[in-house]
Design a protein around this motif. Structure first.
Motif, PDB file in Angstrom:
ATOM      1  N   TRP A  72       0.924  -1.166  -0.181  1.00 30.40           N
ATOM      2  CA  TRP A  72       0.033  -0.091   0.001  1.00 30.40           C
ATOM      3  C   TRP A  72       0.817   1.131  -0.129  1.00 30.40           C
ATOM      4  O   TRP A  72       0.364   2.367   0.052  1.00 30.40           O
ATOM      5  N   SER A  75      -0.009   4.570  -2.094  1.00 28.82           N
ATOM      6  CA  SER A  75      -1.482   4.363  -2.715  1.00 28.82           C
ATOM      7  C   SER A  75      -2.232   5.426  -2.194  1.00 28.82           C
ATOM      8  O   SER A  75      -1.647   6.536  -1.624  1.00 28.82           O
ATOM      9  N   ILE A  93       1.338   8.530   1.326  1.00 26.78           N
ATOM     10  CA  ILE A  93       0.034   8.024   0.937  1.00 26.78           C
ATOM     11  C   ILE A  93      -0.984   9.029   0.738  1.00 26.78           C
ATOM     12  O   ILE A  93      -0.995   9.835   1.643  1.00 26.78           O
TER      13      ILE A  93
END
Length: 201
Positions: A72, A75, A93
């Protein structure tokens, strides 16, 4: 010993013969556990992933491990609480107007021990329904938020906010897709949930 005998005592020795097999062993054991152990047991039984953290540096490290495990990094995430933004910023992020968030980063109102569920309100998820949230949730909570049941959770909200009560109070109980869905799961929305539980007691 039957549950009624525990409450009311026994008038005679012959009344001992009450069938205890109607109660599951896990219910009996669970009822005797302290609330923190009860929550942990029920939360894991519901499919939740539990990560205990003694301090904030351990919490940040565990969060990075979750990001790495699920790929992740860099992302998008949904996060509606400004106090959690730094955790996302530090890991590059994107959280401003995400188009396809991979996970929700949130706190909660309470952790409900007897159900192993999470109590949310509009303070964490605004007016979104559980099925409108990403399938993956990373939850940041503290040990002091563990309470016995939903009733205690609602009393805690009333005590905490006094007048400006949050709306959209809801719980999420299931953290993996049920293998055999029955009426108990009807209308529920299973989430893949990681709990980062920070010690604060």
């Amino acid at each position: 010993m039957s549950i009624f005998k525990k409450f009311f005592g026994s008038s005679s020795e012959t009344s001992d013969e009450v069938d205890d097999t109607t109660y599951s062993q896990s219910q009996d054991v669970n009822a005797e556990l302290p609330v923190d152990e009860q929550f942990t047991y029920n939360f894991k039984k519901n499919g939740g992933k539990f990560l205990y953290c003694e301090n904030t540096s351990e919490l940040n490290e565990q969060f990075e491990n979750i990001l790495e495990e699920n790929d992740w990094f860099e992302s998008e995430a949904l996060c509606l609480e400004s106090r959690l933004f730094t955790m996302l910023e530090e890991n590059k992020i994107e959280f401003e107007n995400p188009k396809s968030p991979r996970f929700l980063l949130a706190s909660c109102e309470s952790l409900i021990a007897d159900e192993g569920s999470i109590l949310f309100s509009s303070n964490q998820i605004k007016q979104k329904k559980p099925n409108e949230l990403p399938d993956n949730i990373v939850l940041v909570a503290t040990t002091s938020q563990i309470i016995a049941n939903k009733g205690d959770g609602l009393r805690e909200i009333k005590r905490k906010y006094t007048t400006n009560y949050p709306t959209n109070i809801t719980t999420i109980n299931y953290f993996e897709k049920a293998k055999d869905e029955n009426f108990l799961h009807y209308g529920s929305c299973a989430k893949n949930l990681y709990l980062l539980l920070l010690e604060d007691l």
